[in-house]
Design a protein around this motif. Structure first.
Motif, PDB file in Angstrom:
ATOM      1  N   SER A 162       6.588  10.296  -9.245  1.00  0.00           N
ATOM      2  CA  SER A 162       5.948   9.174  -9.931  1.00  0.00           C
ATOM      3  C   SER A 162       4.438   9.202  -9.725  1.00  0.00           C
ATOM      4  O   SER A 162       3.662   8.959 -10.662  1.00  0.00           O
ATOM      5  CB  SER A 162       6.520   7.846  -9.423  1.00  0.00           C
ATOM      6  OG  SER A 162       7.912   7.790  -9.617  1.00  0.00           O
ATOM      7  N   PHE A 163       4.020   9.504  -8.505  1.00  0.00           N
ATOM      8  CA  PHE A 163       2.582   9.557  -8.216  1.00  0.00           C
ATOM      9  C   PHE A 163       1.916  10.679  -9.008  1.00  0.00           C
ATOM     10  O   PHE A 163       0.827  10.498  -9.566  1.00  0.00           O
ATOM     11  CB  PHE A 163       2.349   9.752  -6.725  1.00  0.00           C
ATOM     12  CG  PHE A 163       0.898   9.726  -6.334  1.00  0.00           C
ATOM     13  CD1 PHE A 163       0.254   8.528  -6.105  1.00  0.00           C
ATOM     14  CD2 PHE A 163       0.175  10.893  -6.204  1.00  0.00           C
ATOM     15  CE1 PHE A 163      -1.091   8.483  -5.756  1.00  0.00           C
ATOM     16  CE2 PHE A 163      -1.164  10.880  -5.863  1.00  0.00           C
ATOM     17  CZ  PHE A 163      -1.795   9.665  -5.637  1.00  0.00           C
TER      18      PHE A 163
ATOM     19  N   TYR B  14      -0.848  10.041 -11.743  1.00  0.00           N
ATOM     20  CA  TYR B  14      -2.151  10.664 -11.508  1.00  0.00           C
ATOM     21  C   TYR B  14      -2.556  11.528 -12.703  1.00  0.00           C
ATOM     22  O   TYR B  14      -3.720  11.520 -13.122  1.00  0.00           O
ATOM     23  CB  TYR B  14      -2.073  11.507 -10.237  1.00  0.00           C
ATOM     24  CG  TYR B  14      -3.395  12.066  -9.767  1.00  0.00           C
ATOM     25  CD1 TYR B  14      -4.265  11.303  -9.006  1.00  0.00           C
ATOM     26  CD2 TYR B  14      -3.764  13.368 -10.089  1.00  0.00           C
ATOM     27  CE1 TYR B  14      -5.480  11.818  -8.582  1.00  0.00           C
ATOM     28  CE2 TYR B  14      -4.966  13.892  -9.666  1.00  0.00           C
ATOM     29  CZ  TYR B  14      -5.819  13.116  -8.912  1.00  0.00           C
ATOM     30  OH  TYR B  14      -7.016  13.626  -8.494  1.00  0.00           O
TER      31      TYR B  14
ATOM     32  N   VAL C 249       7.954   2.726 -10.436  1.00  0.00           N
ATOM     33  CA  VAL C 249       6.927   3.182  -9.495  1.00  0.00           C
ATOM     34  C   VAL C 249       5.710   3.702 -10.251  1.00  0.00           C
ATOM     35  O   VAL C 249       4.560   3.452  -9.850  1.00  0.00           O
ATOM     36  CB  VAL C 249       7.505   4.274  -8.565  1.00  0.00           C
ATOM     37  CG1 VAL C 249       6.437   4.800  -7.616  1.00  0.00           C
ATOM     38  CG2 VAL C 249       8.688   3.729  -7.765  1.00  0.00           C
TER      39      VAL C 249
ATOM     40  N   TYR D 116       3.481   0.693 -11.355  1.00  0.00           N
ATOM     41  CA  TYR D 116       2.659   0.061 -10.320  1.00  0.00           C
ATOM     42  C   TYR D 116       1.577   1.001  -9.794  1.00  0.00           C
ATOM     43  O   TYR D 116       0.439   0.573  -9.540  1.00  0.00           O
ATOM     44  CB  TYR D 116       3.545  -0.421  -9.170  1.00  0.00           C
ATOM     45  CG  TYR D 116       4.326  -1.669  -9.513  1.00  0.00           C
ATOM     46  CD1 TYR D 116       3.683  -2.901  -9.638  1.00  0.00           C
ATOM     47  CD2 TYR D 116       5.696  -1.632  -9.736  1.00  0.00           C
ATOM     48  CE1 TYR D 116       4.379  -4.052  -9.966  1.00  0.00           C
ATOM     49  CE2 TYR D 116       6.406  -2.786 -10.058  1.00  0.00           C
ATOM     50  CZ  TYR D 116       5.742  -3.986 -10.173  1.00  0.00           C
ATOM     51  OH  TYR D 116       6.444  -5.118 -10.508  1.00  0.00           O
ATOM     52  N   ILE D 117       1.906   2.287  -9.648  1.00  0.00           N
ATOM     53  CA  ILE D 117       0.883   3.235  -9.199  1.00  0.00           C
ATOM     54  C   ILE D 117      -0.200   3.383 -10.253  1.00  0.00           C
ATOM     55  O   ILE D 117      -1.401   3.378  -9.944  1.00  0.00           O
ATOM     56  CB  ILE D 117       1.521   4.595  -8.867  1.00  0.00           C
ATOM     57  CG1 ILE D 117       2.433   4.477  -7.650  1.00  0.00           C
ATOM     58  CG2 ILE D 117       0.433   5.641  -8.595  1.00  0.00           C
ATOM     59  CD1 ILE D 117       3.145   5.766  -7.288  1.00  0.00           C
TER      60      ILE D 117
ATOM     61  N   ASP E  88      -2.448   0.218 -10.412  1.00  0.00           N
ATOM     62  CA  ASP E  88      -3.298  -0.035  -9.243  1.00  0.00           C
ATOM     63  C   ASP E  88      -3.990   1.221  -8.729  1.00  0.00           C
ATOM     64  O   ASP E  88      -4.471   1.234  -7.592  1.00  0.00           O
ATOM     65  CB  ASP E  88      -2.441  -0.631  -8.114  1.00  0.00           C
ATOM     66  CG  ASP E  88      -1.764  -1.923  -8.534  1.00  0.00           C
ATOM     67  OD1 ASP E  88      -2.329  -2.642  -9.378  1.00  0.00           O
ATOM     68  OD2 ASP E  88      -0.657  -2.211  -8.023  1.00  0.00           O
ATOM     69  N   MET E  89      -4.030   2.299  -9.535  1.00  0.00           N
ATOM     70  CA  MET E  89      -4.602   3.558  -9.068  1.00  0.00           C
ATOM     71  C   MET E  89      -6.039   3.397  -8.591  1.00  0.00           C
ATOM     72  O   MET E  89      -6.446   3.945  -7.562  1.00  0.00           O
ATOM     73  CB  MET E  89      -4.525   4.602 -10.188  1.00  0.00           C
ATOM     74  CG  MET E  89      -5.087   5.968  -9.823  1.00  0.00           C
ATOM     75  SD  MET E  89      -4.072   6.846  -8.611  1.00  0.00           S
ATOM     76  CE  MET E  89      -2.675   7.321  -9.631  1.00  0.00           C
TER      77      MET E  89
ATOM     78  N   ILE F 276      -6.409   1.951  -4.967  1.00  0.00           N
ATOM     79  CA  ILE F 276      -5.836   2.636  -3.804  1.00  0.00           C
ATOM     80  C   ILE F 276      -6.932   3.155  -2.881  1.00  0.00           C
ATOM     81  O   ILE F 276      -6.895   2.943  -1.668  1.00  0.00           O
ATOM     82  CB  ILE F 276      -4.915   3.781  -4.262  1.00  0.00           C
ATOM     83  CG1 ILE F 276      -3.697   3.210  -4.992  1.00  0.00           C
ATOM     84  CG2 ILE F 276      -4.474   4.630  -3.068  1.00  0.00           C
ATOM     85  CD1 ILE F 276      -2.767   4.257  -5.547  1.00  0.00           C
TER      86      ILE F 276
END
Length: 358
Positions: free
Chosen positions: A39-40, A44, A172, A175-176, A179-180, A183
């Motif tokens: 997910s990240f 990204y 996921v 939300y990532i 809010d990237m 972080i």
């Protein structure tokens, strides 16, 4: 005269313990962390699209929803368009398996007969029994796995957890992706003010390396998938569509297509056609596209931003896969890039600073 402070203070000991405990957690929970890492990486890699939408006054949350919708739509269209073709190729390949087994049996029989290990009849009987057994292994394995999966509580629980992991990925990612941008500032709050500027500089450098690698390799993988599919189609390679896609995606990592895809494609092509023309044709496809990747695609798309040698990337992938499985493959290049940034910091601090002071 001041006494030198001890190298291993209590603070450093606690940092080492926390770091070791974190590694143990990652290793132990690598299966559960796989959807988080995936997910990240997805969030990204799609950040430029979200940023583009955000600059057009579209909220980040809504922008990541648009990206997810387009991604699911693309997968659905690909599934609808490619599934019938792939299914037909797999069916044709399955029908040809007995013929492939006979060809392999003939090749091995000729080879062993030349070695004069045993009589021809004994060798032929041995090969017939074992190769037929080998051909039936995949089907029996799939059937047994399905029966076990659906007839045991543990199997049903594993299936439910797998479905849950897949269902968690869009949540996921949302939300990532939303809010990237927050972080990095949140992480920097826990850094000592004296080192915050330097850490921010190194994080920016790491972001530069990773973004260039992920975005560039995705573009390279898509281009090579189309080129491999085209080449395999003209060479009449069995399962050309599926193997072309997988070979192109494997080409995102240096030399992996030669290690994994090339032997499979060559073997299936030789079994299908049994001539040298198709063998050298497939070999030429791999050689030309590998040269195209190294001399044109990677320099033009990635440039010199990565700074990681192909051998370093390949070694990182192999070590990561051995230690952590699939999650290790996903984390291999980010960890290698992090080590590179750390070495750059050490070089700047110890070498350049000392040269300037002298």
């Amino acid at each position: 005269m001041e006494k030198n402070s001890p190298f291993m203070t209590w603070k450093r000991m606690w940092l080492v313990i926390i770091f070791g405990f974190s590694l143990w957690i990652i290793f132990s929970a690598r299966s559960a962390l796989t959807p988080i890492i995936f997910s990240f990486v997805f969030a990204y890699a799609t950040q430029p699209i979200v940023e583009f939408l955000h600059q057009r006054k579209i909220p980040r949350g809504f922008g990541i929803l648009i990206v997810l919708f387009l991604f699911v739509l693309l997968l659905t269209l690909l599934f609808i368009g490619l599934t019938p073709q792939i299914r037909a190729q797999i069916q044709s390949f399955s029908n040809n398996i007995p013929q492939y087994i006979k060809i392999l049996e003939l090749w091995i029989l000729k080879f062993l007969t030349k070695l004069k290990i045993s009589s021809q009849n004994e060798i032929q009987q041995f090969l017939s029994d074992n190769l037929n057994l080998f051909a039936s292994v995949p089907l029996k394995t799939i059937q047994a796995s399905s029966d076990f999966l659906l007839s045991t509580t543990k199997g049903i629980f594993s299936l439910a957890m797998s479905i849950l992991y897949i269902g968690l990925i869009p949540v996921v990612v949302f939300y990532i992706g939303r809010d990237m941008k927050e972080i990095s500032p949140v992480c920097l709050q826990y850094v000592h003010p004296d080192y915050r500027k330097e850490v921010e500089k190194r994080l920016f450098r790491l972001d530069e390396l990773l973004s260039a690698f992920i975005k560039g390799q995705l573009i390279v993988g898509i281009i090579l998938s189309m080129l491999y599919m085209l080449g395999f189609y003209f060479m009449d390679v069995p399962l050309w569509l599926l193997l072309g896609i997988l070979t192109g995606l494997a080409s995102m990592f240096p030399y992996v297509e030669w290690i994994i895809a090339f032997p499979i494609v060559i073997l299936l092509t030789v079994l299908q056609h049994q001539d040298w023309a198709h063998f050298f044709g497939v070999l030429s496809i791999f050689a030309i596209l590998s040269s195209l990747t190294g001399m044109f695609l990677v320099p033009k798309i990635l440039g010199e931003k990565i700074g990681l040698h192909p051998i370093v990337i390949l070694t990182s992938i192999l070590v990561g896969g051995e230690l952590l499985g699939f999650i290790g493959i996903l984390l291999a290049v980010p960890i290698a890039a992090t080590i590179r940034v750390g070495l750059e910091a050490v070089y700047d601090y110890y070498i350049i600073s000392e040269d300037n002071s002298s």
